[in-house]
Structures are given as C-alpha cells and as structure tokens.
Design an enzyme around this catalytic site. Structure first.
Site, PDB file in Angstrom:
ATOM      1  N   ARG A 262      -8.776  14.219  39.633  1.00 37.32           N
ATOM      2  CA  ARG A 262      -9.544  15.542  40.783  1.00 37.32           C
ATOM      3  C   ARG A 262      -9.134  16.547  40.281  1.00 37.32           C
ATOM      4  O   ARG A 262      -8.168  17.168  41.008  1.00 37.32           O
ATOM      5  CB  ARG A 262      -9.832  14.921  42.398  1.00 37.32           C
ATOM      6  CG  ARG A 262      -9.999  12.598  41.967  1.00 37.32           C
ATOM      7  CD  ARG A 262     -10.867  12.462  43.787  1.00 37.32           C
ATOM      8  NE  ARG A 262     -11.110  11.182  43.062  1.00 37.32           N
ATOM      9  CZ  ARG A 262     -11.581  10.600  44.672  1.00 37.32           C
ATOM     10  NH1 ARG A 262     -11.296  11.161  45.812  1.00 37.32           N
ATOM     11  NH2 ARG A 262     -11.724   9.201  44.919  1.00 37.32           N
ATOM     12  N   GLU A 349      -7.607   9.038  56.452  1.00 37.29           N
ATOM     13  CA  GLU A 349      -7.828   8.685  55.231  1.00 37.29           C
ATOM     14  C   GLU A 349      -7.416   8.114  54.199  1.00 37.29           C
ATOM     15  O   GLU A 349      -6.682   8.696  53.564  1.00 37.29           O
ATOM     16  CB  GLU A 349      -9.327   9.536  55.058  1.00 37.29           C
ATOM     17  CG  GLU A 349      -9.937   8.591  54.213  1.00 37.29           C
ATOM     18  CD  GLU A 349     -11.321   9.296  53.186  1.00 37.29           C
ATOM     19  OE1 GLU A 349     -11.666  10.022  54.272  1.00 37.29           O
ATOM     20  OE2 GLU A 349     -11.174   8.419  51.587  1.00 37.29           O
ATOM     21  N   ARG A 394      -0.968   7.614  48.837  1.00 34.90           N
ATOM     22  CA  ARG A 394      -1.408   7.771  50.788  1.00 34.90           C
ATOM     23  C   ARG A 394      -0.627   6.314  51.257  1.00 34.90           C
ATOM     24  O   ARG A 394       0.164   6.630  52.179  1.00 34.90           O
ATOM     25  CB  ARG A 394      -2.140   7.839  50.978  1.00 34.90           C
ATOM     26  CG  ARG A 394      -3.102   9.255  50.510  1.00 34.90           C
ATOM     27  CD  ARG A 394      -4.705   8.953  51.077  1.00 34.90           C
ATOM     28  NE  ARG A 394      -4.535  11.269  50.691  1.00 34.90           N
ATOM     29  CZ  ARG A 394      -5.791  11.491  51.326  1.00 34.90           C
ATOM     30  NH1 ARG A 394      -6.880  10.214  51.555  1.00 34.90           N
ATOM     31  NH2 ARG A 394      -5.932  12.404  50.738  1.00 34.90           N
TER      32      ARG A 394
END
Length: 426
Positions: A262, A349, A394
């Site tokens: 990304r 998140e 993450r």
RNA sequence: GGAGAGGUGGCUGAGUGGCUGAAAGCGGCUUCCUGCUAAGAAGUUGUACGGACUUAAAUCUGUACCGAGGGUUCGAAUCCCUCCCUCUCCGCCA
C-alpha cells in the site's frame, strides 16, 4: 456497485439510506437519475433504428437474390445510417457516464448498522482477554525489536525507503510461525488455501473497487496495466470473476497468505514508528462467497474465525461495529477487531470483517444459478464477505508488546510453540 | 524474445458476406414409455441491456454478444486493422 434497477424503482429510499453515510450522496444520485433517463431515451431511439435497419437489410438480401431493384431500400438505409451515426456519438457517452455515477455510489449500510459520523460513533460489541499488567514500563515493539536489530528499520530504508522494514532472526521465525499457524487455523475452519499472484491487472482491481477511486493507494508496475495487490482480497475475490457458480458450491470459503502493498498516500506522519503502518506487510485473508440468505451467518462465522486466532494467541482485543459514516465504501456491515497495545494503552485495528452484500459481486460478475422447487433456474449475484485472519505484522507487534518481560524477553504464546522450538525469544 | 498455428454456445465441432443466436453430436432439463438400476421417444436448452403488460412473477417483444476493441458494408462469426490469450518449435531462465 448498486443495482440501477433498484435505484430506478426506489430512488427516495436509496437516497435516504445513502445519506446515512454522507448527505452529499443525494446529489450524486439525482445526477445519476437524470443521466439514466437521457441514456434510456437514446437507447430506445438507437435500438428502434437498428431494428428498422435489420429489417430493411434483410429485405435487400431477399430482393437481390430475386434480382429485384433495391434502390428505395438503400436510400432509407443510408438515412438510417446517418441517424445512427449521430446517436452512436452520444449513447455510449451517456452509458459511460451512467456507469461512472453508479461506481461513485457506495454500498447501502445494513439495517442494523448504527447511525453515526465517524469512528467515535462506532458501537462497542465486546472485549476479550485480560490486559497484561506490568511491574515495569512496557516498551514499544519497535524499541524491543531495535535492541538486537531484529526489527531493522535503517536497513529497510537502505534497501527500499521509509515504511519498509527488515525482520531478522528469531522475529523472522516468529513471523513465519504466525503465518503457518494462521493458515492452519483457516484450513481447520473450512477455508480452501490458495497461493496467488501478488501482481494483478486493472480488471481485478475494478472488481473489488480499488479502482478507479483509490488509485493513489496502489503501487503500479511501470509501463503495464498491472498493480501490486493491497490485500489478498483482490485475487481471492476475483478468482471467480465472470463466473456462474453452481448453487451447491456455495458457500465458498477461501484463504491465502500474501504480502500486501500500500502506498499509504495521505497518511504521512501517521504511525511512523514501528511496523504498524508499512508499505509492505504480510496478511492472511479470509474470503467467503455465499447466497444472500446465508450471508449474515457467514459474516458472523468469518468474524468468529478471525477472533479465534486472537483468542488462541491470548491477545486481548475488542470488537466494534462500524457506524454508517465510518463504513468502508463497498461494505454494508463491518466489524473491526482491535488488539491491545500496552505501550500506547490503545486498541489498534488488526482485522476488519466486512459483508459487502452483492455490491462487489455485481462489479465482478460473480453469480450462481439458483434452482427453485419447480425446477426453474435463475442467475443471481453471490454475496461476498471478507476479513483478515489476521494482519501478520500487527500480530507480531502485538505479541511482542503483550508478552514482553522486564529483561526484554518475549514469551511465545502457547498456541505457537508447536511452530517454534522455544518458549521465549530474547 | 523469434517463427508458425489457432481462439465459435456447458463440452466436441461445422460454418468465408444475407434465411446463422449460430448445423451436428455429447451433456443438461421436462414429459412420455418400457415391471426394474438402464434403454428408447418427443420437446427444450446461453448472457446482458431495453420496451410492452403486470402489484410482482410469468409471458411477449427489440437490441447486442462467435477472444477484446476499432474499421469496411445496406448487411459481418465470416473481409481489414490493433491488442490479448492458447498451442507447437527455437532461444533464455528460477
């Protein structure tokens, strides 16, 4: 993409529902309806001219074979041809415009999606696990990783640029263990595993809605109509693009591990420390294609599948349901799973589990043949559902932070121990 | 990357300018028939977007689609151009 027929039938209702996300969609909808009207007028005009042309052309053929004169037919055909030329300059433009407006409209929020403007209005669903309590000041994962250069930010920059990180040694092994663990878990939960291209064409990206609106978020291959995938959702969902599936194939549950790319345009300055926000990261994705009546249950199921990984890793997390204003473009309902980061004392998140209704399927043209009791069959769009299970980077960071000890060790969660030959990392 | 061949419906495979949305076969579906795990007969068999009718479905009707896009023509699966893909041979390569 929304169904233009439904919009025509029920413009006011759709307007109202889209306004839940953002009032400005009402305006786009009005413009769409106007264009649609013009488009259909031109279409009718065009098709009736074509019908006339076909009829006369046939007549010419018949007369000619009998050796009769066809001058008068030729004359009307030529005038039809002129008229058609004029319309053909206009009709495709209107069709394209109609399509463009349609592509700009987001999905309609599900009826149980809470009202609200932004993330502050999201609905808390539940919290799981016990947040670790430390007798010392817990470190951030980047500090933990930096200590022995197992998270090597400098060399990541040397090789590439900022937001690229080299992971080395035991942490690299831990990451690999996580990937295997998550894929095995997905397989146990009934997902078919895939190994996929991470470079895809623009058709695939239009299908999942990354193009045209979110072009800036993608890395493009120079000189080709090819892009690096931002998530395995893209190749997984597009596997069945332009296909008509058999009813008994559904629900189709698929998973893949891929790196994701990304460009993170617009997030300059955000999460610059650590590996929370990278240009390249690894992720296990879960995708389900199913029938409309199965969708709500499958969405819950997929979310539970993602949660089960956090639970197995004994990472504290919470689950929130996104409000209409915070909902992603294509989603009609979405749960976010947020894992606990003790150093920031914040939930972040780690998985976003969305139900897209038939919005993506309409774009991607993924259908199935539904046969009713009387034996009649009809093609119908599938519903698509997807979520991470989970974002590996993450998860790695969350394990480091939650499982750290005072002397800088990281305890390996029990569930991962079969994948690693040790119970802690120094 | 070079040379050659080719891309037609769920599949096999005809079709080189009009009566071909597409022969034939296979498969699928429906019905009938035969006292049996199968054979036979008849019919049917794509998708999308419009229109009419309708509460809706069904139905009728128009247009488009023979890899994709453009062109020639009154008319294109059929002729021309560009692109994509597949196969075979050669080269290169993890």
């Amino acid at each position: 993409m929304l169904d233009i027929k439904k919009i025509r039938q029920n413009p006011d209702l759709i307007k109202e529902l889209l306004s839940l996300r953002n009032p400005h969609y009402a305006k786009i909808l009005n413009e769409l309806l106007e264009i649609d009207k013009q488009y259909r007028e031109k279409l009718i005009e065009k098709e009736s001219l074509e019908a006339e042309r076909n009829m006369l052309s046939k007549l010419v053929g018949e007369k000619k074979s009998k050796g009769e004169n066809t001058d008068s037919e030729r004359e009307s055909l030529n005038s039809i041809k002129e008229k058609l030329k004029a319309i053909n300059g206009l009709e495709p433009i209107l069709a394209e415009k109609q399509q463009e407006f349609l592509l700009e409209l987001p999905n309609i929020p599900s009826s149980d999606t809470p009202y609200g403007k932004d993330e502050n209005d999201n609905k808390f669903i539940m919290e799981w696990g016990t947040k670790p309590s430390f007798s010392f000041q817990p470190l951030e994962h980047n500090d933990l990783g930096n200590a022995n250069q197992e998270l090597d930010f400098e060399r990541g920059v040397k090789l590439s640029k900022s937001r690229f990180t080299v992971i080395a040694g035991k942490l690299a092994k831990l990451e690999r263990a996580l990937i295997n663990f998550m894929l095995d878990k997905a397989t146990e939960n009934g997902y078919q595993e895939y190994s996929l291209p991470v470079i895809v064409n623009s058709d695939s990206l239009y299908g999942t809605g990354n193009l045209p609106k979110f072009k800036d978020d993608l890395f493009k291959i120079e000189g080709e109509e090819l892009y690096l995938i931002p998530t395995a959702e893209v190749p997984l969902t597009n596997l069945h693009r332009n296909e008509i599936l058999k009813e008994e194939q559904l629900p189709l549950r698929m998973t893949a591990y891929t790196p994701c790319f990304r460009s993170e345009a617009g997030s300059a300055g955000k999460d610059t420390r650590g590996i929370i926000r990278q240009h390249q990261f690894n992720k296990i994705e879960l995708v389900i294609l199913c029938k409309e009546e199965e969708a709500i249950a499958e969405h819950e199921r997929l979310t539970n599948n993602a949660e089960s990984i956090l639970q197995a890793l004994e990472l504290p997390y919470r689950k929130v349901q996104l409000c209409a204003g915070d909902l992603g473009f294509s989603a009609s309902k979405c749960y976010d799973l947020e894992v606990w980061f003790p150093s920031q004392e914040k939930y972040r998140e780690i998985s976003s589990c969305s139900w897209f209704s038939d919005f993506q399927a309409r774009r991607t043209q993924i259908r199935f043949k539904r046969t009713d009791e009387s034996g009649k069959s009809k093609n119908e769009f599938v519903h698509t559902i997807n979520g991470s299970g989970l974002a590996v980077g993450r998860t790695l960071a969350a394990i480091m932070e939650n499982y750290q000890t005072e002397d800088g060790e990281i305890i390996i969660p029990k569930a991962l121990r079969p994948y690693l030959k040790q119970s802690s990392l120094v």
